[in-house]
Design a protein around this motif. Structure first.
Motif, PDB file in Angstrom:
ATOM      1  N   ASP A 232     -13.829  16.140  -7.543  1.00  0.00           N
ATOM      2  CA  ASP A 232     -12.877  17.245  -7.542  1.00  0.00           C
ATOM      3  C   ASP A 232     -12.084  17.204  -6.230  1.00  0.00           C
ATOM      4  OD1 ASP A 232     -11.434  19.559  -7.679  1.00  0.00           O
ATOM      5  OD2 ASP A 232     -13.144  20.878  -8.068  1.00  0.00           O
ATOM      6  N   VAL A 233     -10.823  16.830  -6.299  1.00  0.00           N
ATOM      7  CA  VAL A 233     -10.027  16.663  -5.084  1.00  0.00           C
ATOM      8  C   VAL A 233      -9.875  17.982  -4.329  1.00  0.00           C
ATOM      9  CG1 VAL A 233      -8.775  14.681  -5.995  1.00  0.00           C
ATOM     10  CG2 VAL A 233      -7.870  16.984  -6.373  1.00  0.00           C
ATOM     11  N   ARG A 234     -10.065  19.102  -5.012  1.00  0.00           N
ATOM     12  CA  ARG A 234      -9.944  20.386  -4.338  1.00  0.00           C
ATOM     13  C   ARG A 234     -11.075  20.620  -3.342  1.00  0.00           C
ATOM     14  NH1 ARG A 234      -9.572  23.990  -9.650  1.00  0.00           N
ATOM     15  NH2 ARG A 234     -11.296  22.537 -10.097  1.00  0.00           N
ATOM     16  N   GLN A 235     -12.165  19.873  -3.502  1.00  0.00           N
ATOM     17  CA  GLN A 235     -13.309  20.017  -2.615  1.00  0.00           C
ATOM     18  C   GLN A 235     -13.309  18.994  -1.480  1.00  0.00           C
ATOM     19  OE1 GLN A 235     -15.326  22.657  -3.066  1.00  0.00           O
ATOM     20  NE2 GLN A 235     -13.926  23.158  -4.767  1.00  0.00           N
ATOM     21  N   GLN A 236     -12.388  18.040  -1.514  1.00  0.00           N
ATOM     22  CA  GLN A 236     -12.319  17.049  -0.441  1.00  0.00           C
ATOM     23  C   GLN A 236     -11.834  17.711   0.841  1.00  0.00           C
ATOM     24  OE1 GLN A 236      -9.899  13.842  -1.950  1.00  0.00           O
ATOM     25  NE2 GLN A 236     -11.356  13.299  -3.557  1.00  0.00           N
ATOM     26  N   ARG A 237     -12.214  17.133   1.988  1.00  0.00           N
ATOM     27  CA  ARG A 237     -11.945  17.766   3.274  1.00  0.00           C
ATOM     28  C   ARG A 237     -10.875  17.059   4.105  1.00  0.00           C
ATOM     29  NH1 ARG A 237     -13.386  21.306   0.981  1.00  0.00           N
ATOM     30  NH2 ARG A 237     -15.334  22.476   1.131  1.00  0.00           N
ATOM     31  N   GLY A 238     -10.354  15.949   3.619  1.00  0.00           N
ATOM     32  CA  GLY A 238      -9.306  15.253   4.357  1.00  0.00           C
ATOM     33  C   GLY A 238      -9.485  13.750   4.314  1.00  0.00           C
ATOM     34  N   PHE A 239      -8.702  13.035   5.110  1.00  0.00           N
ATOM     35  CA  PHE A 239      -8.774  11.577   5.106  1.00  0.00           C
ATOM     36  C   PHE A 239      -8.117  11.015   6.361  1.00  0.00           C
ATOM     37  CE2 PHE A 239      -4.927  12.789   2.712  1.00  0.00           C
ATOM     38  CZ  PHE A 239      -3.952  12.163   3.473  1.00  0.00           C
ATOM     39  N   LEU A 240      -8.415   9.755   6.625  1.00  0.00           N
ATOM     40  CA  LEU A 240      -7.713   8.923   7.592  1.00  0.00           C
ATOM     41  C   LEU A 240      -7.196   7.705   6.841  1.00  0.00           C
ATOM     42  CD1 LEU A 240     -10.159   9.013  10.648  1.00  0.00           C
ATOM     43  CD2 LEU A 240      -7.993  10.245  10.417  1.00  0.00           C
ATOM     44  N   THR A 241      -5.986   7.259   7.150  1.00  0.00           N
ATOM     45  CA  THR A 241      -5.390   6.173   6.385  1.00  0.00           C
ATOM     46  C   THR A 241      -4.495   5.310   7.267  1.00  0.00           C
ATOM     47  OG1 THR A 241      -3.985   5.669   4.454  1.00  0.00           O
ATOM     48  CG2 THR A 241      -3.433   7.643   5.712  1.00  0.00           C
ATOM     49  N   ALA A 242      -4.349   4.038   6.875  1.00  0.00           N
ATOM     50  CA  ALA A 242      -3.479   3.119   7.613  1.00  0.00           C
ATOM     51  C   ALA A 242      -2.931   2.070   6.668  1.00  0.00           C
ATOM     52  CB  ALA A 242      -4.243   2.444   8.758  1.00  0.00           C
ATOM     53  N   ASP A 243      -1.676   1.695   6.885  1.00  0.00           N
ATOM     54  CA  ASP A 243      -1.002   0.638   6.120  1.00  0.00           C
ATOM     55  C   ASP A 243      -0.475  -0.412   7.083  1.00  0.00           C
ATOM     56  OD1 ASP A 243      -1.453   2.254   3.972  1.00  0.00           O
ATOM     57  OD2 ASP A 243       0.656   2.505   3.411  1.00  0.00           O
ATOM     58  N   LEU A 244      -0.546  -1.671   6.681  1.00  0.00           N
ATOM     59  CA  LEU A 244       0.063  -2.770   7.422  1.00  0.00           C
ATOM     60  C   LEU A 244       0.995  -3.505   6.471  1.00  0.00           C
ATOM     61  CD1 LEU A 244       0.104  -4.204  10.183  1.00  0.00           C
ATOM     62  CD2 LEU A 244      -1.631  -5.770   9.271  1.00  0.00           C
ATOM     63  N   GLU A 245       2.282  -3.502   6.805  1.00  0.00           N
ATOM     64  CA  GLU A 245       3.303  -4.073   5.922  1.00  0.00           C
ATOM     65  C   GLU A 245       3.957  -5.275   6.589  1.00  0.00           C
ATOM     66  OE1 GLU A 245       6.915  -2.202   3.330  1.00  0.00           O
ATOM     67  OE2 GLU A 245       6.989  -1.853   5.494  1.00  0.00           O
ATOM     68  N   TYR A 246       4.093  -6.342   5.824  1.00  0.00           N
ATOM     69  CA  TYR A 246       4.791  -7.535   6.303  1.00  0.00           C
ATOM     70  C   TYR A 246       6.115  -7.650   5.556  1.00  0.00           C
ATOM     71  CZ  TYR A 246       6.014 -12.405   7.207  1.00  0.00           C
ATOM     72  OH  TYR A 246       6.676 -13.551   7.575  1.00  0.00           O
ATOM     73  N   VAL A 247       7.213  -7.781   6.321  1.00  0.00           N
ATOM     74  CA  VAL A 247       8.545  -7.932   5.731  1.00  0.00           C
ATOM     75  C   VAL A 247       9.109  -9.273   6.203  1.00  0.00           C
ATOM     76  CG1 VAL A 247      10.825  -6.929   5.417  1.00  0.00           C
ATOM     77  CG2 VAL A 247       8.858  -5.443   5.847  1.00  0.00           C
ATOM     78  N   ARG A 248       9.428 -10.141   5.275  1.00  0.00           N
ATOM     79  CA  ARG A 248       9.942 -11.466   5.620  1.00  0.00           C
ATOM     80  C   ARG A 248      11.478 -11.425   5.608  1.00  0.00           C
ATOM     81  NH1 ARG A 248       7.866 -16.411   6.352  1.00  0.00           N
ATOM     82  NH2 ARG A 248       9.160 -18.238   5.895  1.00  0.00           N
ATOM     83  N   TYR A 249      12.043 -11.043   6.748  1.00  0.00           N
ATOM     84  CA  TYR A 249      13.497 -10.893   6.823  1.00  0.00           C
ATOM     85  C   TYR A 249      14.231 -12.215   6.635  1.00  0.00           C
ATOM     86  CZ  TYR A 249      12.897  -6.084   8.340  1.00  0.00           C
ATOM     87  OH  TYR A 249      12.585  -4.749   8.385  1.00  0.00           O
ATOM     88  N   THR A 250      13.594 -13.327   6.923  1.00  0.00           N
ATOM     89  CA  THR A 250      14.253 -14.622   6.742  1.00  0.00           C
ATOM     90  C   THR A 250      14.437 -14.972   5.266  1.00  0.00           C
ATOM     91  OG1 THR A 250      12.092 -15.709   6.939  1.00  0.00           O
ATOM     92  CG2 THR A 250      13.445 -15.561   8.928  1.00  0.00           C
ATOM     93  N   SER A 251      13.800 -14.221   4.366  1.00  0.00           N
ATOM     94  CA  SER A 251      13.979 -14.491   2.932  1.00  0.00           C
ATOM     95  C   SER A 251      15.210 -13.789   2.368  1.00  0.00           C
ATOM     96  CB  SER A 251      12.731 -14.054   2.150  1.00  0.00           C
ATOM     97  OG  SER A 251      12.572 -12.638   2.199  1.00  0.00           O
ATOM     98  N   GLY A 252      15.869 -12.950   3.155  1.00  0.00           N
ATOM     99  CA  GLY A 252      17.104 -12.310   2.703  1.00  0.00           C
ATOM    100  C   GLY A 252      18.240 -13.320   2.657  1.00  0.00           C
ATOM    101  N   SER A 253      19.160 -13.125   1.723  1.00  0.00           N
ATOM    102  CA  SER A 253      20.257 -14.091   1.591  1.00  0.00           C
ATOM    103  C   SER A 253      21.442 -13.474   0.861  1.00  0.00           C
ATOM    104  CB  SER A 253      19.785 -15.351   0.848  1.00  0.00           C
ATOM    105  OG  SER A 253      19.287 -15.019  -0.441  1.00  0.00           O
ATOM    106  N   TYR A 254      22.607 -14.098   1.063  1.00  0.00           N
ATOM    107  CA  TYR A 254      23.846 -13.751   0.365  1.00  0.00           C
ATOM    108  C   TYR A 254      24.217 -14.882  -0.593  1.00  0.00           C
ATOM    109  CZ  TYR A 254      24.750 -10.188   3.976  1.00  0.00           C
ATOM    110  OH  TYR A 254      24.674  -9.114   4.821  1.00  0.00           O
TER     111      TYR A 254
END
Length: 516
Positions: free
Chosen positions: A369-391
């Motif tokens: 029951d999510v109403r009974q949960q007390r909180g959380f800690l979270t982290a994301d690590l994102e990799y963006v390959r800018y060299t793959s962009g092109s015209y």
């Protein structure tokens, strides 16, 4: 670093000068967005789910929905710029209403009570990935170079007469304007007849040039997406979405160069170049993601976003007004003068970089029951390959694009940018119906030569929330600091001068929602 910008110069003066390597970064480097809850925790929603922002981060999070909801997110942006150009500081600001994530989630429990697939949810929503509304100004005294030199360089490298250059539509956005207003002309030198900008003669007399650049921008990068998520034994969540990025960018740039002291020869007073660009586009992309719960309190996530394939139409109009005093007086020239009375539209395809996300979260009192949960800690690590962009140029458009133009431009992208990591982290504390949140996000420097081009973005955020009786409201304030550089013009034969830009932006978001 000089190699990259020398190549950039050669690309920039070719033909239409429409596409610019900086555009790729503008259309793919965007900060934390989404609901007020997501922004408050730094955008680290990759392994949490249960929020409409999951659709735009990791659609597997939709599989945690058991009911539906409708969400609306109005906001207010507070933009403050602090810039430095050749030792002179300047400040500007722009405040404006904005609309954040809005949409529906349609969730339900398992269709078959005996099935291991425990939940299904569809979502359709709109969000704004990037806000381009801005008013930016910088100015300073330059004793080193003049913006006229870029046109003198181009005319010299061209090798044709002034009349021949003026009759070339490919020079309409710059060089022809400079020649027609006599900002640049031919002069006798010990080495023979050569092109020179009139401001160069002031520099030779140790008279500094006062330079000022103003940029007024409007528009944004929005995204409409539809996605589906499901859960297997409420331990493995799988999701997919398809989205349509919608691009609109309207920019007016004014660059003025004037004599800081009267010209002894009375031949140069000032020159102003006004450039107007309107960029419109839409495209398609896809995203897939998974979330896994090895134990009830731990959540691990992964998502992959394909490049967006965006068809772009860009129109541009340039005007130059030059006061050369006794030399040729005040003269005005516009790009339409050299383009049969109408500024053209340029069509091209933009492929934005792909990105991958890994994430983790720990949930306190992780009961069903999510109403009974007390909180959380979270982290994301994102990799963006800018060299793959092109015209790329669309087939069969009939556009007069020089051979190798896009290959050269894409080569500049690969030399200028690199892949980078973005870190997002946050937490939430839940006290009955009230919630308190904090978050942080760091966006890495996308430039390959980090010693010369110091750019990046940090976002600090916090917020509160309320949930009860099937309604919820979240209020968030996010403060971001982004450092960037801007080159007012580019020269091939000497180091380029640039401005250090610091964009301090505040954002107030209010997400209102109701369970369906």
């Amino acid at each position: 670093m000089k190699t990259y910008f020398t190549l950039l110069c050669l690309v920039a003066v070719a033909s239409v000068r429409a596409q610019d390597p900086a555009d790729m970064l503008r259309y793919s480097f965007y900060p934390t967005s989404g609901s007020a809850r997501n922004v408050a925790i730094g955008g680290a929603m990759g392994s949490l789910g249960g929020d409409i922002s999951s659709l735009f981060i990791n659609p597997a999070g939709l599989g945690m929905y058991k009911t539906g909801e409708f969400v609306l997110t109005p906001g207010w942006g507070l933009n403050h710029n602090h810039n430095d150009y050749r030792g002179t500081a300047a400040a500007s600001q722009l405040n404006k209403f904005q609309l954040g994530t809005c949409g529906f989630v349609f969730g339900q429990s398992a269709w078959d009570a005996s099935s291991h697939w425990k939940g299904h949810a569809w979502s359709i929503a709109l969000t704004k990935l990037a806000d381009y509304n801005n008013h930016n100004v910088y100015q300073g005294l330059n004793t080193y170079s003049s913006y006229s030199e870029q046109y003198a360089e181009d005319a010299a490298q061209d090798g044709r007469t002034i009349d021949q250059i003026l009759n070339d539509p490919g020079k309409a956005f710059g060089t022809s304007l400079a020649l027609d207003t006599y900002l640049v002309d031919t002069f006798s030198t010990p080495s023979g007849l050569q092109y020179r900008g009139l401001p160069q003669f002031l520099l030779a007399k140790n008279i500094p040039l006062l330079q000022q650049k103003t940029v007024d921008a409007a528009g944004g990068l929005s995204e409409v997406a539809i996605g589906y998520g499901t859960s297997y034994k409420e331990k493995l969540y799988i999701g997919i979405n398809a989205g349509i990025p919608i691009l609109y960018y309207n920019e007016t740039t004014t660059f003025t160069e004037s004599a800081s002291k009267p010209d002894p020869a009375g031949q140069f007073v000032s020159s102003t170049l006004t450039e107007t660009r309107i960029v419109k586009g839409d495209g398609v992309y896809a995203r897939v993601g998974v979330i896994y719960k090895p134990v009830s309190a731990v959540r691990l996530g992964f998502a992959f976003t394909t490049p967006s394939l965006v068809g772009v139409t860009e129109t541009r109009s340039d005007t130059m007004v030059t006061n050369t005093g006794s030399y040729a007086g005040i003269r005005t020239a516009g790009s339409t003068t050299f383009l049969a009375g109408a500024d053209p539209s340029f069509n091209y395809n933009l492929h934005t970089p792909w990105r991958a996300l890994v994430s983790g979260a720990y949930v306190f009192h992780a009961v069903q029951d999510v109403r009974q949960q007390r909180g959380f800690l979270t982290a994301d690590l994102e990799y963006v390959r800018y060299t793959s962009g092109s015209y790329h140029v669309p087939p069969n458009t009939g556009q007069n694009v020089p051979s190798g133009f896009y290959d050269g431009l894409n080569g500049v992208l690969k030399g200028l940018y690199r892949g980078t990591l973005n870190l997002k982290a946050g937490g939430e504390l839940k006290l009955t119906t009230y919630l308190f949140r904090l978050g942080f996000a760091h966006y890495g420097n996308p430039y390959r030569d980090v010693s010369d081009l110091k750019a990046g973005k940090n976002v600090f955020s916090g917020g509160v929330g309320y949930r009860n009786f099937g309604i919820f409201a979240d209020l968030t304030y996010a403060y971001s600091i982004q450092k960037e550089v801007d080159f007012p013009y580019l020269l091939a034969d000497k180091a380029n001068t640039f401005a250090d830009l610091t964009d301090r932006r505040g954002e107030i978001l209010l997400t209102l929602g109701v369970k369906l």
